[in-house]
Design a protein around this motif. Structure first.
Motif, mmCIF file in Angstrom:
data_model
loop_
_atom_site.group_PDB
_atom_site.id
_atom_site.type_symbol
_atom_site.label_atom_id
_atom_site.label_comp_id
_atom_site.label_asym_id
_atom_site.label_seq_id
_atom_site.Cartn_x
_atom_site.Cartn_y
_atom_site.Cartn_z
ATOM 1 N N ALA A 168 0.849 -1.201 0.000
ATOM 2 C CA ALA A 168 0.000 0.000 0.000
ATOM 3 C C ALA A 168 0.881 1.246 0.000
ATOM 4 C CB ALA A 168 -0.932 -0.012 1.203
ATOM 5 N N SER A 169 1.545 1.485 -1.124
ATOM 6 C CA SER A 169 2.473 2.605 -1.182
ATOM 7 C C SER A 169 1.859 3.858 -1.809
ATOM 8 C CB SER A 169 3.735 2.201 -1.941
ATOM 9 O OG SER A 169 3.394 1.725 -3.226
ATOM 10 N N SER A 170 0.919 3.693 -2.718
ATOM 11 C CA SER A 170 0.298 4.857 -3.352
ATOM 12 C C SER A 170 -0.946 5.280 -2.571
ATOM 13 C CB SER A 170 -0.088 4.532 -4.792
ATOM 14 O OG SER A 170 -1.194 3.642 -4.818
ATOM 15 N N THR A 171 -1.410 6.476 -2.827
ATOM 16 C CA THR A 171 -2.634 6.959 -2.181
ATOM 17 C C THR A 171 -3.805 6.053 -2.520
ATOM 18 O OG1 THR A 171 -1.859 9.243 -2.175
ATOM 19 C CG2 THR A 171 -4.241 8.913 -2.047
ATOM 20 N N LYS A 228 -3.547 2.853 -0.539
ATOM 21 C CA LYS A 228 -3.859 3.083 0.880
ATOM 22 C C LYS A 228 -5.362 3.236 1.074
ATOM 23 C CE LYS A 228 0.547 5.161 2.067
ATOM 24 N NZ LYS A 228 1.253 6.379 2.447
ATOM 25 N N GLN A 229 -6.018 3.949 0.166
ATOM 26 C CA GLN A 229 -7.466 4.127 0.276
ATOM 27 C C GLN A 229 -8.190 2.801 0.080
ATOM 28 O OE1 GLN A 229 -8.264 7.319 -2.510
ATOM 29 N NE2 GLN A 229 -7.859 8.882 -0.969
ATOM 30 N N THR A 230 -7.699 1.979 -0.837
ATOM 31 C CA THR A 230 -8.287 0.651 -1.040
ATOM 32 C C THR A 230 -8.107 -0.197 0.208
ATOM 33 O OG1 THR A 230 -7.937 0.704 -3.426
ATOM 34 C CG2 THR A 230 -8.154 -1.467 -2.418
ATOM 35 N N ALA A 231 -6.891 -0.242 0.731
ATOM 36 C CA ALA A 231 -6.624 -1.033 1.934
ATOM 37 C C ALA A 231 -7.474 -0.549 3.100
ATOM 38 C CB ALA A 231 -5.135 -0.967 2.292
ATOM 39 N N CYS A 232 -7.585 0.747 3.255
ATOM 40 C CA CYS A 232 -8.390 1.323 4.330
ATOM 41 C C CYS A 232 -9.845 0.878 4.204
ATOM 42 C CB CYS A 232 -8.290 2.846 4.282
ATOM 43 S SG CYS A 232 -9.377 3.711 5.440
ATOM 44 N N SER A 290 4.035 1.417 9.783
ATOM 45 C CA SER A 290 3.067 2.484 9.587
ATOM 46 C C SER A 290 2.311 2.196 8.303
ATOM 47 C CB SER A 290 3.774 3.834 9.469
ATOM 48 O OG SER A 290 2.837 4.827 9.109
ATOM 49 N N LEU A 291 0.996 2.159 8.392
ATOM 50 C CA LEU A 291 0.175 1.970 7.196
ATOM 51 C C LEU A 291 -0.164 3.308 6.540
ATOM 52 C CD1 LEU A 291 -2.347 -0.759 8.406
ATOM 53 C CD2 LEU A 291 -0.477 -1.046 6.772
ATOM 54 N N GLY A 292 -0.017 4.391 7.269
ATOM 55 C CA GLY A 292 -0.404 5.689 6.746
ATOM 56 C C GLY A 292 -1.856 6.027 7.025
ATOM 57 N N PHE A 293 -2.524 5.159 7.773
ATOM 58 C CA PHE A 293 -3.912 5.370 8.184
ATOM 59 C C PHE A 293 -4.194 4.450 9.357
ATOM 60 C CE2 PHE A 293 -3.900 2.073 4.976
ATOM 61 C CZ PHE A 293 -4.701 1.076 5.524
#
Length: 118
Positions: free
Chosen positions: A66-69, A72-76, A103-106
């Motif tokens: 999950a490196s791109s925005t 990350k939004q999909t994973a979230c 860190s997942l970024g979310f």
């Protein structure tokens, strides 16, 4: 001389295609997310303390993927949906990345607004 006059229209077409092509989409799928976090399910439902090593390995794999925005939004979104349907402990879910040293970024949170992730 003839080849240079042919290259100009070809270059113009290539530039036009690049300008009108859709933005990149997430390469990560919910299947990937569930597969990576699957080893964490028991821990997320009733665990405490340090997550088991297979769980952290999967969480680290997810963090790398999950490196791109968009990813990350999909994973979230996937984690948000899964956490609601599987009745995970919200506090344990929120603490998982830190407990695995990533860190997942979310936040893994059933109330997270995934559209705000950048």
């Amino acid at each position: 001389m003839k080849s240079s006059t042919q290259a100009v229209p070809l270059l113009a077409i290539l530039m036009l295609v690049l300008l009108v092509s859709p933005p990149s989409v997430a390469a990560l799928t919910c299947g990937d997310v569930v597969r990576d976090i699957g080893p964490c399910l028991n821990y997320l439902k009733s665990g405490s303390g340090t997550p088991p090593p297979p769980c952290c390995t999967g969480a680290k794999t997810l963090a790398s993927a999950a490196s791109s925005t968009a990813d990350k939004q999909t994973a979230c979104g996937c984690l948000k949906t899964a956490s609601k349907s599987m009745n995970v402990n919200p506090a344990t879910a929120k603490a998982l990345p830190g407990n695995c040293g990533i860190s997942l970024g979310f936040a893994i949170d059933p109330n997270m607004d995934c559209s705000t992730i950048s």
